[in-house]
Enzyme design. Sequence first.
Site, PDB file in Angstrom:
ATOM      1  N   SER A   1      50.344 114.355  58.638  1.00 51.22           N
ATOM      2  CA  SER A   1      49.470 113.616  59.456  1.00 51.22           C
ATOM      3  C   SER A   1      48.640 114.756  60.342  1.00 51.22           C
ATOM      4  O   SER A   1      47.474 114.698  60.816  1.00 51.22           O
ATOM      5  CB  SER A   1      50.160 112.845  60.637  1.00 51.22           C
ATOM      6  OG  SER A   1      51.531 113.528  60.890  1.00 51.22           O
TER       7      SER A   1
ATOM      8  N   HIS B   1      48.749 107.906  56.018  1.00 56.87           N
ATOM      9  CA  HIS B   1      47.471 108.380  56.077  1.00 56.87           C
ATOM     10  C   HIS B   1      46.785 108.271  54.483  1.00 56.87           C
ATOM     11  O   HIS B   1      45.630 108.791  54.420  1.00 56.87           O
ATOM     12  CB  HIS B   1      47.410 110.011  56.506  1.00 56.87           C
ATOM     13  CG  HIS B   1      47.781 110.088  57.832  1.00 56.87           C
ATOM     14  ND1 HIS B   1      47.004 109.595  58.962  1.00 56.87           N
ATOM     15  CD2 HIS B   1      49.076 110.394  58.398  1.00 56.87           C
ATOM     16  CE1 HIS B   1      47.548 109.965  59.999  1.00 56.87           C
ATOM     17  NE2 HIS B   1      48.827 110.176  59.887  1.00 56.87           N
TER      18      HIS B   1
ATOM     19  N   LYS C   1      45.751 102.289  60.679  1.00 57.65           N
ATOM     20  CA  LYS C   1      44.913 103.267  60.196  1.00 57.65           C
ATOM     21  C   LYS C   1      43.636 103.026  59.537  1.00 57.65           C
ATOM     22  O   LYS C   1      42.905 102.334  59.856  1.00 57.65           O
ATOM     23  CB  LYS C   1      45.972 104.474  59.984  1.00 57.65           C
ATOM     24  CG  LYS C   1      46.618 104.959  60.907  1.00 57.65           C
ATOM     25  CD  LYS C   1      47.714 106.106  60.624  1.00 57.65           C
ATOM     26  CE  LYS C   1      48.223 106.556  62.046  1.00 57.65           C
ATOM     27  NZ  LYS C   1      49.861 106.934  61.867  1.00 57.65           N
TER      28      LYS C   1
HETATM   29  C1  PLP Z   1      50.858 107.043  62.520  1.00 61.25           C
HETATM   30  C2  PLP Z   1      52.115 107.416  61.554  1.00 61.25           C
HETATM   31  C3  PLP Z   1      53.102 106.490  61.788  1.00 61.25           C
HETATM   32  C4  PLP Z   1      53.541 105.357  62.848  1.00 61.25           C
HETATM   33  O1  PLP Z   1      52.689 104.259  62.596  1.00 61.25           O
HETATM   34  P1  PLP Z   1      52.190 103.509  63.766  1.00 61.25           P
HETATM   35  O2  PLP Z   1      51.944 102.121  62.871  1.00 61.25           O
HETATM   36  O3  PLP Z   1      50.836 103.867  64.404  1.00 61.25           O
HETATM   37  O4  PLP Z   1      53.335 103.122  64.424  1.00 61.25           O
HETATM   38  C5  PLP Z   1      54.272 106.926  60.852  1.00 61.25           C
HETATM   39  N1  PLP Z   1      53.930 107.800  59.812  1.00 61.25           N
HETATM   40  C6  PLP Z   1      52.922 108.607  59.993  1.00 61.25           C
HETATM   41  C7  PLP Z   1      52.929 109.804  59.067  1.00 61.25           C
HETATM   42  C8  PLP Z   1      51.900 108.500  60.898  1.00 61.25           C
HETATM   43  O5  PLP Z   1      50.980 109.131  60.823  1.00 61.25           O
END
Ligand code: PLP
Length: 388
Positions: free
Chosen positions: A181, A209, A241
């Site tokens: 991330s 991602h 995302k």
């Molecule tokens: C954003 C993210 C999460 C968390 O997901 P949410 O739905 O925002 O709680 C988990 N793992 C990674 C690698 C992330 O980037």
Amino acid sequence: MTHWIDNLITPLAKREEENLYRYRNTVDSPQGAVISIAGRDYINFSSNDYLGLANHPDVVSRFQTAIKDYGAGAGASHLVVGHQLPHHNLEKALAEFTGRDRALVFSSGYMANLGILSGLLSKGDAVIQDKLNHASLIDGARLSSANFLRFRHNDLEHLEVQLEKTTECPRKILAVDGVFSMDGDMSPLKDLSSICKKYDAALMVDDAHGFGWLGENGAGISEHFDLDQDDLPILMGTLGKAIGVAGAFVAGSNALIESLIQLSRSYIYTTALPPACAEAILQSLKVNKDEPQRRAHLKTLIDYFKEKTANLNFQFLPSSSAIQALVVGDNSRALALSERLMEEGMMISAIRPPTVPAESARLRITLSAAHTFSQLDQLIQVLEDCQP
Ligand SMILES: *Cc1c(COP(=O)(O)O)cnc(C)c1O
């Protein structure tokens, strides 16, 4: 003596001194290539809305009509009466899309990772993780009370050294981010899958991602590396995302999903996602399928950005994903660069420790299918002007 609760301000001041204090920007527009903060427009290079679906008209309008159909909230947890038809249909669609037997929808990715690791593992088991894994995987490992081992980022030799220490553990999970991330690079999942088979560990990948845009159809990291349920038995992805709405899922075998329904406390003890969200996600998946040009445009932008920034006097981490990290090192320098970019009308937040290792503060630039070439050119021009 003052009570500690009256003294909370002291550590806060220390944080501020170390340039580690976090401030929130209040965005007064929908998400998109351009966002407005305090009435000023900025080109947005910080969001994870990789396909520009968070404010897509079809997704928004399905959200609205779904509220008329199903109301605003789920009213209860999944195991009581909160599991509604939209959740059910979403699970079926996600299983089919990822080529898995079943899928289970969680309210967020953070909760999914807590629930998967703590639901499947307990004392005496082992979880092995890459050093750069997301905080939610780390917290899930802690919550599980399993033995927690970490290996140096993408270092397969070190991974095997750590796995050798777990031979006595009855259940083992190797958990990694698919796309990291804060760095944008990927885990070598083909290799990890073979290593898992050798050590009798289950591979778990967090595809926050990659899901939605990686791979021919946008099915994410498993499609990108061509890993089926046998190669990658625990696939987790998020829906806030690239998919642009909210929530997360895990996909895998029927027995995996049933186990999580029984044992995953962050699934069981929380109100289900609003059913209209599930409908909006279904619509977003449909738009993504019908408009493959979004994924193609994002991939072109990534290549273009890499090509145009290759000769700048900045340290970019190697990445072929939508996340391009410009490592500055020092916290105050990263903040200063982020502020300079804001003056120029670009929103790129500075990422500092503990989110990233000490001395590796960075600007995390995220590209989106919503961006135009001209917006990217503006960023490249400003970066050129800001070079040390
Ligand atoms: C954003 C993210 C999460 C968390 O997901 P949410 O739905 O925002 O709680 C988990 N793992 C990674 C690698 C992330 O980037």
